[in-house]
Scaffold this motif. Structure first.
Motif, short mmCIF file in Angstrom:
data_model
loop_
_atom_site.label_atom_id
_atom_site.label_comp_id
_atom_site.label_asym_id
_atom_site.label_seq_id
_atom_site.Cartn_x
_atom_site.Cartn_y
_atom_site.Cartn_z
N ASN A 73 0.75 5.73 -0.44
CA ASN A 73 -0.15 6.91 -0.62
C ASN A 73 0.79 7.99 -0.66
OD1 ASN A 73 0.73 7.85 2.23
ND2 ASN A 73 -0.29 6.00 2.83
N THR B 71 3.97 8.18 1.40
CA THR B 71 4.59 6.91 1.34
C THR B 71 6.06 7.41 1.18
OG1 THR B 71 2.71 5.49 1.19
CG2 THR B 71 5.07 4.52 0.71
N TYR C 157 3.38 3.12 -10.61
CA TYR C 157 2.93 4.37 -9.93
C TYR C 157 4.10 5.20 -9.79
CZ TYR C 157 1.67 6.63 -5.62
OH TYR C 157 1.07 7.69 -4.74
N THR D 126 0.85 -1.23 -0.26
CA THR D 126 -0.06 -0.16 0.06
C THR D 126 1.03 1.35 -0.02
OG1 THR D 126 -1.60 -1.08 1.30
CG2 THR D 126 -1.82 1.42 1.02
#
Length: 202
Positions: A33, A36, A71, A31
């Motif tokens: 965000n 992060t 990402y 995970t």
């Protein structure tokens, strides 16, 4: 500043990872965000790939790395696009500012000329501003500048002629002939041709 920002592109970095299949736990979900630490997330993912005991967990970690890399690439491109947009906006602002400053400078110069024109009471100076051929000028300086510009275009101010030689001394140079001189030929200084003859005095 630019060197500090781009210095990492030329810095040599070595990555070394030991592989030890000792972790038999399932690969957890990855995970991220906006807050992060992506470098730490990549390091954790690398540990999973190197340490997971079972093939399915290794493959899951590899799949997570593909997603994580995508990402980071997307965020990097977005950041680059934002930077480019900000740079374009800054360039537009600076261009508009330059136009504004130039307009204000032109207005200021015109106001200064108006002050000079209105402050002059000498009738002879006022009369000298006007030309029967080129019209009226707000100041006498403007008319004189106009005359100088026309003279500069019509009358050559001179030429520099360089003679290369290896004689160890400077030869005497004279102009033996030139065309269209004032008072000699009809066209005046329309054409000016120097024929330079070095007098070497050998």
């Amino acid at each position: 500043m630019a060197e500090d920002i781009l210095g990492w592109t030329t810095k040599k970095v070595t990555f070394d990872k030991q592989v030890d299949y000792h972790d038999d736990t399932p690969t957890p979900a990855l995970t991220v965000n906006p807050s992060t630490d992506l470098v730490q997330a990549a390091a954790t993912n690398s540990d999973q790939i190197a340490d997971k005991m079972f093939g399915k967990d290794v493959r899951k970690s590899l799949a997570q790395w593909v997603l994580l890399a995508g990402y980071m690439l997307e965020k990097g491109l977005i950041t680059l696009q934002q930077f480019q947009a900000a740079l374009n906006s800054f360039e537009d602002i600076m261009e508009n500012r330059q136009v504004e400053v130039e307009d204000r400078q032109t207005d200021l110069e015109q106001e200064f000329k108006d002050v000079i024109a209105n402050a002059t009471v000498d009738s002879e100076v006022i009369n000298a501003r006007n030309s029967n051929i080129y019209g009226k000028f707000p100041t006498l300086d403007g008319r004189i500048e106009n005359i100088e510009q026309m003279l500069a275009m019509a009358i050559p101010s001179g030429y520099l002629v360089t003679i290369k030689h290896g004689l160890g001394r400077n030869p005497d140079v004279t102009v033996s002939y030139y065309e269209d001189a004032i008072g000699i030929e009809l066209e005046g200084l329309v054409k000016l041709l120097y024929l330079v003859v070095p007098m070497l005095n050998l």
